[in-house]
Design a protein around this motif. Structure first.
Motif, PDB file in Angstrom:
ATOM      1  N   ASP A  70       3.543  -0.488   6.094  1.00 36.85           N
ATOM      2  CA  ASP A  70       2.697  -0.267   4.916  1.00 36.85           C
ATOM      3  C   ASP A  70       1.644  -1.371   4.866  1.00 36.85           C
ATOM      4  O   ASP A  70       1.969  -2.544   4.688  1.00 36.85           O
ATOM      5  N   THR A  71       0.379  -1.013   5.042  1.00 30.83           N
ATOM      6  CA  THR A  71      -0.708  -1.989   5.032  1.00 30.83           C
ATOM      7  C   THR A  71      -1.513  -1.964   3.732  1.00 30.83           C
ATOM      8  O   THR A  71      -2.611  -2.508   3.676  1.00 30.83           O
ATOM      9  N   SER A  72      -0.964  -1.367   2.697  1.00 27.66           N
ATOM     10  CA  SER A  72      -1.668  -1.249   1.422  1.00 27.66           C
ATOM     11  C   SER A  72      -1.782  -2.618   0.732  1.00 27.66           C
ATOM     12  O   SER A  72      -0.757  -3.238   0.422  1.00 27.66           O
ATOM     13  N   PRO A  73      -2.998  -3.111   0.475  1.00 27.43           N
ATOM     14  CA  PRO A  73      -3.154  -4.377  -0.262  1.00 27.43           C
ATOM     15  C   PRO A  73      -2.481  -4.332  -1.633  1.00 27.43           C
ATOM     16  O   PRO A  73      -1.956  -5.344  -2.106  1.00 27.43           O
ATOM     17  N   LYS A  74      -2.492  -3.169  -2.268  1.00 30.62           N
ATOM     18  CA  LYS A  74      -1.879  -3.026  -3.587  1.00 30.62           C
ATOM     19  C   LYS A  74      -0.409  -3.415  -3.561  1.00 30.62           C
ATOM     20  O   LYS A  74       0.100  -4.052  -4.500  1.00 30.62           O
ATOM     21  N   ASN A  75       0.285  -3.059  -2.482  1.00 25.26           N
ATOM     22  CA  ASN A  75       1.716  -3.333  -2.397  1.00 25.26           C
ATOM     23  C   ASN A  75       2.037  -4.714  -1.833  1.00 25.26           C
ATOM     24  O   ASN A  75       3.133  -5.233  -2.077  1.00 25.26           O
ATOM     25  N   ASN A  76       1.115  -5.305  -1.071  1.00 23.74           N
ATOM     26  CA  ASN A  76       1.452  -6.507  -0.308  1.00 23.74           C
ATOM     27  C   ASN A  76       0.776  -7.787  -0.777  1.00 23.74           C
ATOM     28  O   ASN A  76       1.223  -8.880  -0.437  1.00 23.74           O
ATOM     29  N   GLN A  82       0.013  -9.069   4.862  1.00 23.04           N
ATOM     30  CA  GLN A  82      -0.918  -7.992   5.205  1.00 23.04           C
ATOM     31  C   GLN A  82      -0.190  -6.663   5.374  1.00 23.04           C
ATOM     32  O   GLN A  82      -0.795  -5.596   5.223  1.00 23.04           O
ATOM     33  N   ALA A  83       1.094  -6.736   5.690  1.00 28.94           N
ATOM     34  CA  ALA A  83       1.855  -5.509   5.908  1.00 28.94           C
ATOM     35  C   ALA A  83       3.334  -5.769   5.646  1.00 28.94           C
ATOM     36  O   ALA A  83       3.832  -6.884   5.812  1.00 28.94           O
ATOM     37  N   ASN A 174       7.785  -1.217  -9.081  1.00 25.81           N
ATOM     38  CA  ASN A 174       7.028  -1.287  -7.836  1.00 25.81           C
ATOM     39  C   ASN A 174       6.562  -2.709  -7.525  1.00 25.81           C
ATOM     40  O   ASN A 174       5.517  -2.908  -6.913  1.00 25.81           O
ATOM     41  N   GLU A 225      11.257   5.724  -2.387  1.00 24.70           N
ATOM     42  CA  GLU A 225      10.414   4.756  -1.686  1.00 24.70           C
ATOM     43  C   GLU A 225      10.981   3.364  -1.897  1.00 24.70           C
ATOM     44  O   GLU A 225      11.241   2.951  -3.038  1.00 24.70           O
ATOM     45  N   GLY A 227      10.167  -0.564  -0.410  1.00 30.03           N
ATOM     46  CA  GLY A 227       9.472  -1.517   0.449  1.00 30.03           C
ATOM     47  C   GLY A 227      10.425  -2.622   0.864  1.00 30.03           C
ATOM     48  O   GLY A 227      11.316  -3.011   0.108  1.00 30.03           O
TER      49      GLY A 227
END
Length: 254
Positions: A70-76, A82-83, A174, A225, A227
């Protein structure tokens, strides 16, 4: 990208280093290592490729499973990565036509693959650490939030034994949290059932660590989901306990 041969050599070197350290400790040259140690990270494609997935669809169920980078900035962004890894899919309790009453649906899982070296498969010695520490991000439908479990397999005398502990989350929005689970609190299961004889886990040789979603056990279905950033081993001095928690709880949470 790291080649399979490079990974093989790296694992072999780790076995040699660990073996040398054990010999030195037996000779009294060193104290058992207590510093926090990271076993797995999930920040690169090569990390994700070291893990295998499975779900009830493999035997006729209807769930789905994915384990990806997962490379989403929102999540990381909040943890400066970065991922990270993400375990996701649809948890369904039904089975394909003709299999009703013959199989049970409602599970999905991932775990690390076997890690071969020149001296046999790589295992982890966690006997000098008290907690398994996981940095996780809980998302997906709320109906799936209470059905996650951590699974540990060792090189113990019964190869089908699986040591299991439910994941208790404090945050359900989240965002990332560190969950600390005492190794002594894992229970022994076999073929999906709690074993009557609860023996001590063989912590000197851990073969695999993974996470499963057991919707069939709780009747929970929906989009899931999870992470994951890292899996570590730590001791008491590395755990910051919340004010309302204590060591008697099933799993310490931060």
């Amino acid at each position: 990208m790291t080649s399979p041969w490079s990974l093989y050599l790296a694992r072999t070197s780790q076995v040699l280093r660990d073996g040398t350290a054990r010999v030195l400790r037996m000779q009294g040259a060193d104290e058992p290592p207590r510093l926090p140690r990271t076993i797995f990270t999930f920040n690169a494609r090569e990390d994700i490729q070291q893990f295998a997935t499975g779900c009830d669809a493999d035997i006729g169920g209807t769930s789905s499973v994915h384990f990806e980078l997962d490379t989403s900035p929102k999540n990381n962004l909040s943890i400066g990565k970065q991922a990270t890894g993400v375990f996701w899919g649809d948890m369904r309790l039904g089975v394909k036509p003709g299999l009703e009453g013959k199989i049970r649906g409602g599970y999905a899982a991932f775990r690390n693959k076997t890690r071969p070296t020149l001296f046999g498969n790589l295992t982890e010695d966690v006997s000098n650490h008290r907690y398994l520490a996981l940095r996780l991000r809980l998302a997906g439908d709320s109906s799936t939030h209470n059905s996650y479990f951590v699974n540990i397999q060792t090189d113990g005398p019964i190869s089908t034994d699986l040591w299991q502990h439910r994941l208790y989350f404090q945050r359900r929005d989240n965002t990332w949290e560190d969950i600390f689970i005492p190794f002594d609190n894992f229970v022994r299961t076999n073929s999906g059932e709690l074993s009557e004889d609860q023996i001590k886990m063989y912590r000197e040789k851990v073969r695999s660590i993974g996470i499963s979603l057991l919707g069939g056990n709780s009747g929970s279905a929906g989009k899931y989901e999870l992470g994951i950033d890292s899996i570590r081993i730590v001791n008491n001095e590395d755990v910051e306990m919340p004010q309302t928690e204590n060591l008697s709880n099933p799993g310490a949470r931060l």
